[in-house]
Design a protein around this motif. Structure first.
Motif: not given
Length: 319
Positions: A200-227
């Motif tokens: 997906l390196l040449s598809k920034p719109l799709l990449r951003n959409l998938l990253i947004k989906e991950k943030k919504i599902i996991l939430g900020n606290k859970f995502l920070d824990k994963i990172k």
């Protein structure tokens, strides 16, 4: 009069013919398999847009249910991946797992009902699909598939409930010391997608959409824990590499190798490679070794000098 050949109404009946893993997969399959599509508001609204009758046929409902279950079975629940809920099997295997794959006598494979059901789920925004042309037929085919949050919420699985299930799964991964394995799987997957040419390196719109989906599902606290777990695992991995490969070399205050006349470029390359993704370094070395297969044995320092200079020029540009 000759007897007319009776038309086949439906060649195969959709059903799950693959194993259902225990744990998170079996829980989600149990919830999704009970869904009644006749009361699905999204499907009713979609059919109204196309001036179709409100209730879909039972055959389509069965296919939608079994397809949803099989997608869950073949879903990747690796929370350390850049994007959540990617399907880790080609769609041909998905169709086979649904008992809907037909192979003609000439070897051609057909799975039109699952493809039709997949298009419907995509229109309902339950899936995100990356498509590409089939070199044999010229038609577009699904190359990569991801499940969205709507895929689960439409079946009565709330975001908080899904997050709780994933949180328990992540605790199990940490308890079993599988974090490193999951990160290695992520790197291998990225490398494979890059080699195949469907990253997906040449598809920034799709990449951003998938990253947004991950943030919504996991939430900020859970995502920070994963990172945080990823940073901790990478820190341990980098220290292990330094200790194993360079046990006889001293480090300065900044944890960089002390340069000597015999290992200047080697140390520079190791220091730089630790700041990059492993799959990037693997791909870089693989290409360079094909060009100069004997250079590493004949002149190691020249090998690492050229490799480092090429890497700094190409990594940001290619990856």
């Amino acid at each position: 009069m000759k007897n007319k050949i009776k038309k086949i109404h439906r060649r195969y009946t959709p059903k799950i013919i693959c194993n259902i893993p225990r744990g998170i997969t079996s829980k989600l399959v149990a919830r999704v398999s009970k869904h009644n599509w006749h009361y699905n508001y999204d499907l009713i609204s979609l059919r109204r847009q196309y001036n179709m009758r409100i209730h879909a046929r039972s055959e389509l409902c069965e296919c939608l249910t079994i397809l949803s279950c099989v997608l869950i079975i073949h879903c990747n629940y690796n929370l350390y991946s850049d994007y959540l809920f990617e399907i880790k099997a080609p769609f041909e295997i998905i169709a086979h797992s649904m008992n809907m794959l037909h192979i003609y006598s000439n070897g051609r494979k057909s799975y039109d009902p699952p493809l039709n059901a997949l298009r419907i789920l995509e229109k309902l925004k339950y899936l995100i699909i990356l498509r590409g042309k089939n070199p044999d037929t010229g038609h577009n085919r699904p190359l990569r598939i991801w499940l969205t949050k709507k895929f689960f919420t439409s079946r009565g699985i709330k975001i908080d409930e899904l997050r709780l299930i994933l949180n328990k799964y992540e605790k199990w991964v940490v308890k079993k010391n599988l974090t490193k394995n999951f990160l290695n799987f992520k790197d291998k997957h990225l490398f494979k997608m890059r080699v195949i040419g469907i990253d997906l390196l040449s598809k920034p719109l799709l990449r951003n959409l998938l990253i947004k989906e991950k943030k919504i599902i996991l939430g900020n606290k859970f995502l920070d824990k994963i990172k945080s777990n990823i940073r901790l695992s990478n820190f341990k991995k980098n220290n292990k590499i330094i200790n194993l490969i360079n046990s006889n070399k001293k480090l300065d205050n900044n944890n960089n190798f002390i340069k000597t006349e015999s290992n200047v470029w080697y140390c520079k390359f190791i220091n730089w490679s630790l700041t990059q993704m492993p799959y990037q370094i693997i791909l870089l070395e693989k290409k360079f070794k094909k060009e100069k297969p004997d250079l590493l044995n004949s002149n190691p320092e020249m090998y690492y000098k050229i490799l480092l200079k090429r890497g700094k020029k190409l990594i940001n540009k290619i990856f």
